[in-house]
Design a protein around this motif. Structure first.
Motif, PDB file in Angstrom:
ATOM      1  N   THR A   1      16.426  36.512  34.606  1.00 21.62           N
ATOM      2  CA  THR A   1      17.605  36.771  35.220  1.00 21.62           C
ATOM      3  C   THR A   1      19.009  36.156  34.640  1.00 21.62           C
ATOM      4  O   THR A   1      19.854  36.585  34.808  1.00 21.62           O
ATOM      5  N   LYS A   2      18.713  35.553  33.172  1.00 24.89           N
ATOM      6  CA  LYS A   2      20.024  35.000  32.555  1.00 24.89           C
ATOM      7  C   LYS A   2      19.392  34.971  31.153  1.00 24.89           C
ATOM      8  O   LYS A   2      18.126  34.964  30.969  1.00 24.89           O
ATOM      9  N   LYS A   3      20.387  34.853  30.213  1.00 22.71           N
ATOM     10  CA  LYS A   3      19.822  34.927  28.862  1.00 22.71           C
ATOM     11  C   LYS A   3      19.744  33.471  28.553  1.00 22.71           C
ATOM     12  O   LYS A   3      20.018  32.424  29.026  1.00 22.71           O
ATOM     13  N   VAL A   4      18.611  33.102  27.612  1.00 19.41           N
ATOM     14  CA  VAL A   4      17.989  31.829  27.197  1.00 19.41           C
ATOM     15  C   VAL A   4      18.486  31.577  25.805  1.00 19.41           C
ATOM     16  O   VAL A   4      18.104  32.495  24.971  1.00 19.41           O
ATOM     17  N   ALA A   5      18.876  30.515  25.240  1.00 24.01           N
ATOM     18  CA  ALA A   5      19.297  30.150  23.759  1.00 24.01           C
ATOM     19  C   ALA A   5      18.004  30.160  23.200  1.00 24.01           C
ATOM     20  O   ALA A   5      16.861  29.494  23.663  1.00 24.01           O
ATOM     21  N   GLY A   6      17.831  30.916  22.179  1.00 23.12           N
ATOM     22  CA  GLY A   6      16.665  30.664  21.313  1.00 23.12           C
ATOM     23  C   GLY A   6      16.193  29.220  20.627  1.00 23.12           C
ATOM     24  O   GLY A   6      17.397  28.531  20.123  1.00 23.12           O
ATOM     25  N   SER A   7      15.225  28.777  20.710  1.00 26.01           N
ATOM     26  CA  SER A   7      14.874  27.500  19.710  1.00 26.01           C
ATOM     27  C   SER A   7      14.414  27.893  18.423  1.00 26.01           C
ATOM     28  O   SER A   7      13.758  28.644  17.818  1.00 26.01           O
ATOM     29  N   LYS A   8      14.870  26.907  17.494  1.00 34.39           N
ATOM     30  CA  LYS A   8      14.746  26.894  16.056  1.00 34.39           C
ATOM     31  C   LYS A   8      13.693  25.671  15.676  1.00 34.39           C
ATOM     32  O   LYS A   8      14.265  24.527  15.734  1.00 34.39           O
ATOM     33  N   THR A   9      12.594  26.043  15.027  1.00 31.63           N
ATOM     34  CA  THR A   9      11.903  24.755  14.862  1.00 31.63           C
ATOM     35  C   THR A   9      12.005  24.663  13.194  1.00 31.63           C
ATOM     36  O   THR A   9      11.907  25.678  12.454  1.00 31.63           O
ATOM     37  N   SER A  10      11.909  23.341  12.819  1.00 31.19           N
ATOM     38  CA  SER A  10      12.173  23.126  11.037  1.00 31.19           C
ATOM     39  C   SER A  10      10.651  23.318  10.703  1.00 31.19           C
ATOM     40  O   SER A  10       9.937  22.564  10.900  1.00 31.19           O
ATOM     41  N   MET A  11      10.730  24.220   9.993  1.00 34.62           N
ATOM     42  CA  MET A  11       8.999  24.575   9.311  1.00 34.62           C
ATOM     43  C   MET A  11       9.192  23.890   7.922  1.00 34.62           C
ATOM     44  O   MET A  11       8.123  24.360   6.862  1.00 34.62           O
ATOM     45  N   LYS A  12      10.371  23.028   7.406  1.00 33.79           N
ATOM     46  CA  LYS A  12      10.272  22.719   6.165  1.00 33.79           C
ATOM     47  C   LYS A  12       9.503  21.744   5.875  1.00 33.79           C
ATOM     48  O   LYS A  12       9.033  20.844   6.654  1.00 33.79           O
ATOM     49  N   ASP A  13       9.033  21.368   4.520  1.00 33.10           N
ATOM     50  CA  ASP A  13       8.198  20.341   4.083  1.00 33.10           C
ATOM     51  C   ASP A  13       8.949  19.622   2.872  1.00 33.10           C
ATOM     52  O   ASP A  13       9.536  20.143   2.046  1.00 33.10           O
ATOM     53  N   SER A  14       8.739  18.250   2.781  1.00 34.82           N
ATOM     54  CA  SER A  14       9.234  17.345   1.879  1.00 34.82           C
ATOM     55  C   SER A  14       8.683  17.817   0.379  1.00 34.82           C
ATOM     56  O   SER A  14       7.422  18.298   0.486  1.00 34.82           O
ATOM     57  N   ALA A  15       9.156  17.598  -0.678  1.00 35.33           N
ATOM     58  CA  ALA A  15       8.881  17.865  -1.976  1.00 35.33           C
ATOM     59  C   ALA A  15       7.691  16.868  -2.274  1.00 35.33           C
ATOM     60  O   ALA A  15       7.847  15.710  -1.805  1.00 35.33           O
ATOM     61  N   GLY A  16       6.902  17.404  -3.130  1.00 36.19           N
ATOM     62  CA  GLY A  16       5.759  16.326  -3.486  1.00 36.19           C
ATOM     63  C   GLY A  16       6.355  15.041  -4.342  1.00 36.19           C
ATOM     64  O   GLY A  16       7.246  15.344  -4.849  1.00 36.19           O
ATOM     65  N   ARG A  17       5.733  14.179  -4.367  1.00 34.08           N
ATOM     66  CA  ARG A  17       6.074  12.899  -4.896  1.00 34.08           C
ATOM     67  C   ARG A  17       5.452  12.644  -6.268  1.00 34.08           C
ATOM     68  O   ARG A  17       5.940  11.501  -6.975  1.00 34.08           O
ATOM     69  N   ARG A  18       4.793  13.831  -6.867  1.00 33.26           N
ATOM     70  CA  ARG A  18       4.506  13.704  -8.215  1.00 33.26           C
ATOM     71  C   ARG A  18       3.620  12.397  -8.627  1.00 33.26           C
ATOM     72  O   ARG A  18       3.847  11.736  -9.678  1.00 33.26           O
ATOM     73  N   LEU A  19       2.804  12.186  -7.659  1.00 38.36           N
ATOM     74  CA  LEU A  19       1.890  11.181  -7.830  1.00 38.36           C
ATOM     75  C   LEU A  19       0.527  11.476  -9.038  1.00 38.36           C
ATOM     76  O   LEU A  19       0.378  12.730  -9.429  1.00 38.36           O
ATOM     77  N   GLY A  20       0.318  10.608  -9.621  1.00 43.12           N
ATOM     78  CA  GLY A  20      -0.959  10.544 -10.593  1.00 43.12           C
ATOM     79  C   GLY A  20      -0.609  10.073 -11.992  1.00 43.12           C
ATOM     80  O   GLY A  20       0.326   9.203 -11.979  1.00 43.12           O
ATOM     81  N   ALA A  21      -1.425  10.151 -12.770  1.00 42.83           N
ATOM     82  CA  ALA A  21      -1.148   9.722 -14.055  1.00 42.83           C
ATOM     83  C   ALA A  21      -0.207  10.279 -15.078  1.00 42.83           C
ATOM     84  O   ALA A  21       0.026  11.619 -14.849  1.00 42.83           O
ATOM     85  N   LYS A  22       0.403   9.681 -15.741  1.00 41.99           N
ATOM     86  CA  LYS A  22       1.683  10.032 -16.261  1.00 41.99           C
ATOM     87  C   LYS A  22       1.713   9.590 -17.964  1.00 41.99           C
ATOM     88  O   LYS A  22       2.310  10.125 -18.588  1.00 41.99           O
ATOM     89  N   ALA A  23       0.406   9.326 -18.208  1.00 39.69           N
ATOM     90  CA  ALA A  23       0.197   9.114 -19.759  1.00 39.69           C
ATOM     91  C   ALA A  23      -1.452   9.171 -19.775  1.00 39.69           C
ATOM     92  O   ALA A  23      -2.302   8.782 -18.980  1.00 39.69           O
ATOM     93  N   ALA A  24      -2.028   9.832 -21.102  1.00 42.79           N
ATOM     94  CA  ALA A  24      -3.270  10.166 -20.849  1.00 42.79           C
ATOM     95  C   ALA A  24      -3.915   9.049 -22.065  1.00 42.79           C
ATOM     96  O   ALA A  24      -3.275   8.113 -22.553  1.00 42.79           O
ATOM     97  N   GLU A  25      -5.258   8.981 -21.995  1.00 39.69           N
ATOM     98  CA  GLU A  25      -5.906   8.140 -22.795  1.00 39.69           C
ATOM     99  C   GLU A  25      -5.543   8.106 -24.354  1.00 39.69           C
ATOM    100  O   GLU A  25      -5.447   9.239 -24.844  1.00 39.69           O
ATOM    101  N   ASN A  26      -5.028   7.001 -24.629  1.00 32.60           N
ATOM    102  CA  ASN A  26      -5.206   6.944 -26.437  1.00 32.60           C
ATOM    103  C   ASN A  26      -3.630   7.280 -26.600  1.00 32.60           C
ATOM    104  O   ASN A  26      -3.189   7.498 -27.710  1.00 32.60           O
ATOM    105  N   GLU A  27      -2.625   7.681 -25.555  1.00 33.95           N
ATOM    106  CA  GLU A  27      -1.180   8.217 -25.715  1.00 33.95           C
ATOM    107  C   GLU A  27      -0.320   6.960 -26.217  1.00 33.95           C
ATOM    108  O   GLU A  27      -0.562   6.043 -25.358  1.00 33.95           O
ATOM    109  N   PRO A  28       0.429   7.109 -27.052  1.00 36.47           N
ATOM    110  CA  PRO A  28       1.278   6.102 -27.272  1.00 36.47           C
ATOM    111  C   PRO A  28       2.561   5.859 -26.323  1.00 36.47           C
ATOM    112  O   PRO A  28       2.949   7.080 -25.912  1.00 36.47           O
ATOM    113  N   VAL A  29       2.684   4.684 -25.802  1.00 33.94           N
ATOM    114  CA  VAL A  29       3.701   4.489 -24.861  1.00 33.94           C
ATOM    115  C   VAL A  29       4.723   3.485 -25.399  1.00 33.94           C
ATOM    116  O   VAL A  29       4.503   2.754 -26.187  1.00 33.94           O
TER     117      VAL A  29
END
Length: 353
Positions: A28-56
């Motif tokens: 009988t009347k107009k209803v405002a449409g709902s907007k859901t946030s479907m976004k996701d945060s960026a990856g944290r880039r976890l894991g090894a950052k240097a390989a075996e025998n790599e100079p650091v």
């Protein structure tokens, strides 16, 4: 259409079977449409950052993780977010430690041919990671460069170090003078070495170490220093052997002639039998003083115990409890109040009426 024809049509319509009727409700009347946030945060880039025998480099990140799936090994450390990073420049090693079989480690070897972990009872390989500064102005700046907190505390620290060194030197000189009367056959060089040794022994005694343990510790430290000087080439092997034998003969002569009293002053060495005889004489003196009554008698007892340099603090407490303030028997009179006191004879806490 006339009225008659519409009535007939209505009757025909009622006769038809149309099935179930479904009610439909419309908005009988107009209803405002709902907007859901479907976004996701960026990856944290976890894991090894240097390989075996790599100079650091120093400070370079080796592993980013959530929780300690990997533990920091040699020449590595861990941050508050469980990030493992290098503390020395070198080469990355992923390894297991037999002393911690359920943990995985990430470390840094200081050279390509080294393998981790280093055997448990062998010394760790260390490297300062510094290079010589050829420019004299830059070298002087680096030597004088301090943090603000260290810079503000430097005068206080230097003053305290100078005071400690002066006190230590005064004690060494005092021990030299006392050694001249107790062991007069020592030379000037032997007096210096013996006084320095006795000063180190006194420091261990003040920390609660027994006299034999203190003497053994100081002896092992001095012999180890001689061995390190021989390895570094500061002294020749012949000088090392001579110094070693001379020091062992010196401490045998000094330890058999000198001992410490309870005020850490040097006294002549007493055999256990001679010391026990002096303790018996002291106890007989205390026994004679207990025959008197009143405060003067207790003051004399306390003065005799304080003046005696033969007894240890534990023995002084025992004699004080025995003669100055003896423990009353538990059945002495009627108990108005009950307190707890330490019984030095039975080595336990007992109620006292």
């Amino acid at each position: 259409m006339s009225f008659l024809s519409s009535t007939r049509a209505l009757g025909l319509f009622k006769g038809l079977s149309l099935g179930p009727v479904i009610q439909v409700r419309t908005a009988t009347k107009k209803v405002a449409g709902s907007k859901t946030s479907m976004k996701d945060s960026a990856g944290r880039r976890l894991g090894a950052k240097a390989a075996e025998n790599e100079p650091v480099k120093t400070g370079q990140i080796l592993m980013r993780q959530r929780g300690t799936r990997f533990y920091p090994g040699e020449n590595a450390s861990i941050g508050k977010d469980h990030t493992i990073y290098a503390t020395e420049p070198g080469y990355v090693r992923f390894y297991l430690d037999p002393f911690h079989p359920n943990r995985k480690f990430i470390g840094v070897a200081l050279s390509p041919e080294l393998r981790l972990p280093t055997p448990h009872f062998e010394p760790r390989v260390r490297r300062l990671g510094y290079v010589p500064i050829e420019d004299e102005a830059k070298a002087s700046f680096e030597e004088q460069n301090l943090k603000r907190k260290d810079h503000l505390l430097r005068p206080t620290i230097l003053k305290e170090l100078q005071e400690r060194a002066a006190k230590r030197q005064a004690i060494v000189e005092q021990y030299k003078e006392q050694l001249k009367t107790i062991v007069p056959e020592l030379s000037d060089n032997e007096l210096s070495i013996a006084a320095e040794r006795l000063s180190n022994v006194k420091n261990h005694l003040k920390n609660g170490v027994t006299l034999p343990d203190a003497q053994a510790t100081v002896t092992s430290i001095h012999l180890q220093d001689l061995k390190l000087q021989n390895k570094k080439g500061a002294i020749s092997p012949e000088e090392y052997e001579t110094s070693n034998s001379n020091y062992l003969s010196l401490i045998k002569k000094v330890d058999s002639s000198v001992s410490f009293d309870n005020k850490y002053q040097l006294t002549k060495f007493l055999t256990p039998e001679a010391r026990q005889g002096k303790l018996d004489e002291l106890e007989a003196q205390l026994q004679s003083l207990t025959e008197g009554k009143g405060k003067d008698s207790k003051k004399q007892l306390s003065k005799v115990l304080d003046m005696s340099t033969l007894i240890t603090p534990a023995e002084k407490k025992l004699l004080h409890a025995k003669y100055v303030k003896p423990l009353l028997p538990l059945n002495h009179g009627l108990a108005k109040s009950v307190t707890k006191r330490w019984n030095y004879e039975k080595k336990r806490v007992e109620p006292l009426a």
